[in-house]
Design a protein around this motif. Structure first.
Motif, PDB file in Angstrom:
ATOM      1  N   THR A   1       7.823  21.836 -20.931  1.00 51.77           N
ATOM      2  CA  THR A   1       7.646  21.043 -22.061  1.00 51.77           C
ATOM      3  C   THR A   1       8.011  19.435 -21.611  1.00 51.77           C
ATOM      4  N   THR A   2       7.683  18.475 -22.363  1.00 50.20           N
ATOM      5  CA  THR A   2       7.898  17.110 -22.116  1.00 50.20           C
ATOM      6  C   THR A   2       9.273  16.734 -21.526  1.00 50.20           C
ATOM      7  N   LEU A   3      10.328  17.196 -22.029  1.00 50.31           N
ATOM      8  CA  LEU A   3      11.439  16.934 -21.693  1.00 50.31           C
ATOM      9  C   LEU A   3      11.862  17.449 -20.434  1.00 50.31           C
ATOM     10  N   ALA A   4      11.537  18.968 -20.165  1.00 51.28           N
ATOM     11  CA  ALA A   4      11.978  19.473 -19.114  1.00 51.28           C
ATOM     12  C   ALA A   4      11.085  18.672 -17.969  1.00 51.28           C
ATOM     13  N   ASN A   5       9.974  18.584 -18.085  1.00 46.16           N
ATOM     14  CA  ASN A   5       9.070  17.885 -17.233  1.00 46.16           C
ATOM     15  C   ASN A   5       9.617  16.547 -16.622  1.00 46.16           C
ATOM     16  N   GLY A   6      10.172  15.376 -17.631  1.00 45.50           N
ATOM     17  CA  GLY A   6      10.753  14.570 -17.065  1.00 45.50           C
ATOM     18  C   GLY A   6      12.222  14.546 -16.477  1.00 45.50           C
ATOM     19  N   ILE A   7      12.797  15.633 -16.844  1.00 44.01           N
ATOM     20  CA  ILE A   7      14.117  15.787 -16.040  1.00 44.01           C
ATOM     21  C   ILE A   7      13.636  16.477 -14.547  1.00 44.01           C
ATOM     22  N   GLY A   8      12.860  17.120 -14.570  1.00 46.80           N
ATOM     23  CA  GLY A   8      12.371  17.708 -13.124  1.00 46.80           C
ATOM     24  C   GLY A   8      11.818  16.618 -12.169  1.00 46.80           C
ATOM     25  N   VAL A   9      10.960  15.718 -12.862  1.00 48.66           N
ATOM     26  CA  VAL A   9      10.481  14.675 -11.780  1.00 48.66           C
ATOM     27  C   VAL A   9      11.736  13.885 -11.331  1.00 48.66           C
ATOM     28  N   PHE A  10      12.515  13.369 -12.244  1.00 48.05           N
ATOM     29  CA  PHE A  10      13.423  12.656 -11.992  1.00 48.05           C
ATOM     30  C   PHE A  10      14.577  13.174 -10.789  1.00 48.05           C
ATOM     31  N   VAL A  11      14.719  14.681 -10.930  1.00 49.23           N
ATOM     32  CA  VAL A  11      15.451  15.470  -9.799  1.00 49.23           C
ATOM     33  C   VAL A  11      14.704  15.294  -8.604  1.00 49.23           C
ATOM     34  N   LEU A  12      13.395  15.568  -8.586  1.00 47.17           N
ATOM     35  CA  LEU A  12      12.630  15.449  -7.220  1.00 47.17           C
ATOM     36  C   LEU A  12      12.790  13.995  -6.864  1.00 47.17           C
ATOM     37  N   TYR A  13      12.801  12.994  -7.492  1.00 49.04           N
ATOM     38  CA  TYR A  13      12.675  11.746  -7.159  1.00 49.04           C
ATOM     39  C   TYR A  13      14.204  11.493  -6.562  1.00 49.04           C
TER      40      TYR A  13
ATOM     41  N   GLY B   1       0.800  -1.194   0.021  1.00 54.22           N
ATOM     42  CA  GLY B   1       0.092   0.038   0.028  1.00 54.22           C
ATOM     43  C   GLY B   1       0.985   1.308   0.034  1.00 54.22           C
ATOM     44  N   LEU B   2       1.984   1.141   0.630  1.00 56.65           N
ATOM     45  CA  LEU B   2       2.755   2.504   0.677  1.00 56.65           C
ATOM     46  C   LEU B   2       3.489   2.780  -0.577  1.00 56.65           C
ATOM     47  N   VAL B   3       3.939   1.482  -1.232  1.00 53.90           N
ATOM     48  CA  VAL B   3       4.487   1.606  -2.317  1.00 53.90           C
ATOM     49  C   VAL B   3       3.590   2.099  -3.424  1.00 53.90           C
ATOM     50  N   LEU B   4       2.289   1.855  -3.323  1.00 53.71           N
ATOM     51  CA  LEU B   4       1.155   2.357  -4.438  1.00 53.71           C
ATOM     52  C   LEU B   4       1.190   3.632  -4.255  1.00 53.71           C
ATOM     53  N   LEU B   5       0.969   4.147  -2.956  1.00 59.09           N
ATOM     54  CA  LEU B   5       1.003   5.420  -2.565  1.00 59.09           C
ATOM     55  C   LEU B   5       2.163   6.445  -3.191  1.00 59.09           C
ATOM     56  N   ALA B   6       3.160   5.937  -3.120  1.00 63.00           N
ATOM     57  CA  ALA B   6       4.482   6.542  -3.741  1.00 63.00           C
ATOM     58  C   ALA B   6       4.107   6.621  -5.206  1.00 63.00           C
ATOM     59  N   ILE B   7       3.849   5.542  -5.951  1.00 60.73           N
ATOM     60  CA  ILE B   7       3.502   5.565  -7.409  1.00 60.73           C
ATOM     61  C   ILE B   7       2.512   6.677  -7.721  1.00 60.73           C
ATOM     62  N   ALA B   8       1.474   6.622  -6.999  1.00 61.58           N
ATOM     63  CA  ALA B   8       0.448   7.535  -7.240  1.00 61.58           C
ATOM     64  C   ALA B   8       0.953   8.910  -7.243  1.00 61.58           C
ATOM     65  N   LEU B   9       1.645   9.189  -6.299  1.00 57.48           N
ATOM     66  CA  LEU B   9       2.371  10.575  -5.836  1.00 57.48           C
ATOM     67  C   LEU B   9       3.154  11.137  -6.958  1.00 57.48           C
ATOM     68  N   VAL B  10       4.108  10.046  -7.460  1.00 57.55           N
ATOM     69  CA  VAL B  10       4.961  10.219  -8.685  1.00 57.55           C
ATOM     70  C   VAL B  10       4.023  10.581 -10.022  1.00 57.55           C
ATOM     71  N   THR B  11       3.153   9.975 -10.244  1.00 58.85           N
ATOM     72  CA  THR B  11       2.240  10.408 -11.236  1.00 58.85           C
ATOM     73  C   THR B  11       1.420  11.565 -11.025  1.00 58.85           C
ATOM     74  N   GLY B  12       1.077  11.866  -9.816  1.00 61.44           N
ATOM     75  CA  GLY B  12       0.388  13.270  -9.975  1.00 61.44           C
ATOM     76  C   GLY B  12       1.417  14.271 -10.079  1.00 61.44           C
ATOM     77  N   LEU B  13       2.474  14.191  -9.740  1.00 65.08           N
ATOM     78  CA  LEU B  13       3.595  15.176  -9.618  1.00 65.08           C
ATOM     79  C   LEU B  13       3.969  15.476 -11.296  1.00 65.08           C
ATOM     80  N   THR B  14       4.232  14.334 -12.030  1.00 64.56           N
ATOM     81  CA  THR B  14       4.315  14.269 -13.324  1.00 64.56           C
ATOM     82  C   THR B  14       3.239  14.955 -14.262  1.00 64.56           C
ATOM     83  N   VAL B  15       2.014  14.808 -13.861  1.00 59.71           N
ATOM     84  CA  VAL B  15       0.834  15.589 -14.480  1.00 59.71           C
ATOM     85  C   VAL B  15       1.004  16.799 -14.163  1.00 59.71           C
TER      86      VAL B  15
END
Length: 290
Positions: free
Chosen positions: A181-193, A160-174
Motif C-alpha cells: 500500500t502507499t503508506l507501507a511503501n513510503g515507510i519501507g523505502v525510508f527504512v531502506l534509505y 552524476g553520482l547524486v542523480l544516480l542515487a535519486i534514480a535508484l530511490v525512484t526505482g525502488l519506490t516504484v
C-alpha cells in the motif's frame, strides 16, 4: 515503448497539474536564497578576518577557505537529502495510489500493457526527480562560485553520482508501489534509505576504531542500499586536496564526507539495482490481481 513514453508524458502533466513543480520551484528558490545568503555572510566574515590579520586575500583552495568548502559540500548533501525525500514522496503512490482510488481499473481497460504503464510512470517520475536535483545542484554550486569564487574540483561526476542515487530511490519506490500500500511503501523505502545511512556511519566508526566487524557490517549495508555510498563518492569529488588530506588524518571519521573514491563496481551495482527494481515492478504488476 510508445505507450510507455505516453504514460511518462502524462505523469509529467500530472505533476504540473497538481502544482508539484510550482511548489518545488518556489520552495527551492526560498531554500537557495536562505542558504546562499548565509554563504554571502560567511564570505564577508572570512574576508574581514583576513584583513584583520594583515593579509591581502585568501586562497580559494587553501586552508583559510575551509569553511566555504564545507559549506558547499554540506549544501550538496542537503540537495541529495531533499532529492531523495522528494523521490519517495512524489513516487510513493505511483501505482498503489491509482489502485486504491479505483482509477487503475479504467486505465488498464485502455489498449496499454501493464508493464508499459509501470515503465512510463517510472520514466515520468524519474524525469521530474532527476531534473529537479540537477537544477538545484547547478543553482547552488553556481551561486557559491559567484559569491566566493570556489568551485569543487570535480562537480560533474559528483552531481552524476547524486542523480544516480535519486534514480535508484525512484526505482525502488516504484517497485514498492506495486507490492505494498502507499503508506507501507513510503515507510519501507525510508527504512531502506536509513539502512544505507547507518551503513555509512558504521563503516566510518569501524574504520576509525579499527573494528573489522563494524566495517564489514557497514559495507554490507551499503551494498544492500548503495545510496549513501553514492553520496560519499560524490562528496569525495567535491573535496579539494586540503580536505582530502584532513580526511586521511582523521581516518575517515566524518560519516558525511567520503575519504576515498567510490569503486566502479559499486556504481554499476547501484545502476543495475535501479534497473532491476523497475523490471521487477513491471513483472509484479503484470501478474497482480486488482
Amino acid at each position: 515503448m510508445h505507450n510507455a513514453l505516453l504514460i511518462a508524458e502524462l505523469s509529467l502533466r500530472e505533476a504540473v497539474r497538481k502544482r508539484l513543480v510550482v511548489v518545488l520551484l518556489l520552495l527551492t528558490a526560498a531554500f537557495l536564497g536562505f542558504y546562499l545568503y548565509g554563504v554571502f555572510r560567511l564570505e564577508q566574515t572570512l574576508d574581514q578576518r583576513a584583513l584583520d590579520a594583515g593579509l591581502d586575500g585568501r586562497s580559494v583552495n587553501g586552508a583559510a577557505n575551509i569553511p566555504v568548502m564545507y559549506t558547499a559540500i554540506f549544501g550538496m548533501y542537503l540537495v541529495y537529502f531533499l532529492g531523495a525525500l522528494m523521490a519517495v514522496l512524489s513516487t510513493v503512490g505511483a501505482i498503489s495510489g491509482d489502485v486504491e482510488s479505483g482509477v487503475m481499473q479504467s486505465v488498464i481497460a485502455r489498449p496499454i500493457s501493464r508493464p508499459a504503464l509501470v515503465l512510463g510512470r517510472w520514466l515520468g517520475f524519474t524525469a521530474v526527480n532527476v531534473g529537479y536535483v540537477a537544477l538545484i545542484s547547478a543553482a547552488l554550486l553556481g551561486g557559491i562560485r559567484l559569491i566566493t569564487g570556489f568551485v569543487p574540483p570535480n562537480p560533474l561526476p559528483a552531481v552524476g553520482l547524486v542523480l544516480l542515487a535519486i534514480a535508484l530511490v525512484t526505482g525502488l519506490t516504484v517497485l514498492g508501489s506495486t507490492l505494498f500500500t502507499t503508506l507501507a511503501n513510503g515507510i519501507g523505502v525510508f527504512v531502506l534509505y536509513s539502512v544505507g545511512f547507518a551503513g555509512g556511519v558504521l563503516n566510518s566508526i569501524g574504520t576509525f576504531a579499527d573494528s573489522p566487524t563494524l566495517t564489514t557490517l557497514g559495507r554490507l549495508a551499503n551494498v544492500v542500499m548503495p545510496t549513501n555510498s553514492l553520496w560519499l563518492g560524490a562528496s569525495y569529488h567535491l573535496q579539494p586536496q586540503v580536505l582530502r588530506e584532513l580526511g586521511e588524518v582523521t581516518r575517515g571519521a566524518n560519516p558525511f564526507f567520503g575519504s576515498a573514491p567510490i569503486t566502479p563496481g559499486l556504481v554499476l551495482w547501484a545502476a543495475a539495482l535501479g534497473l532491476l527494481a523497475v523490471v521487477l515492478a513491471m513483472w509484479r504488476f503484470s501478474r497482480r490481481d486488482l
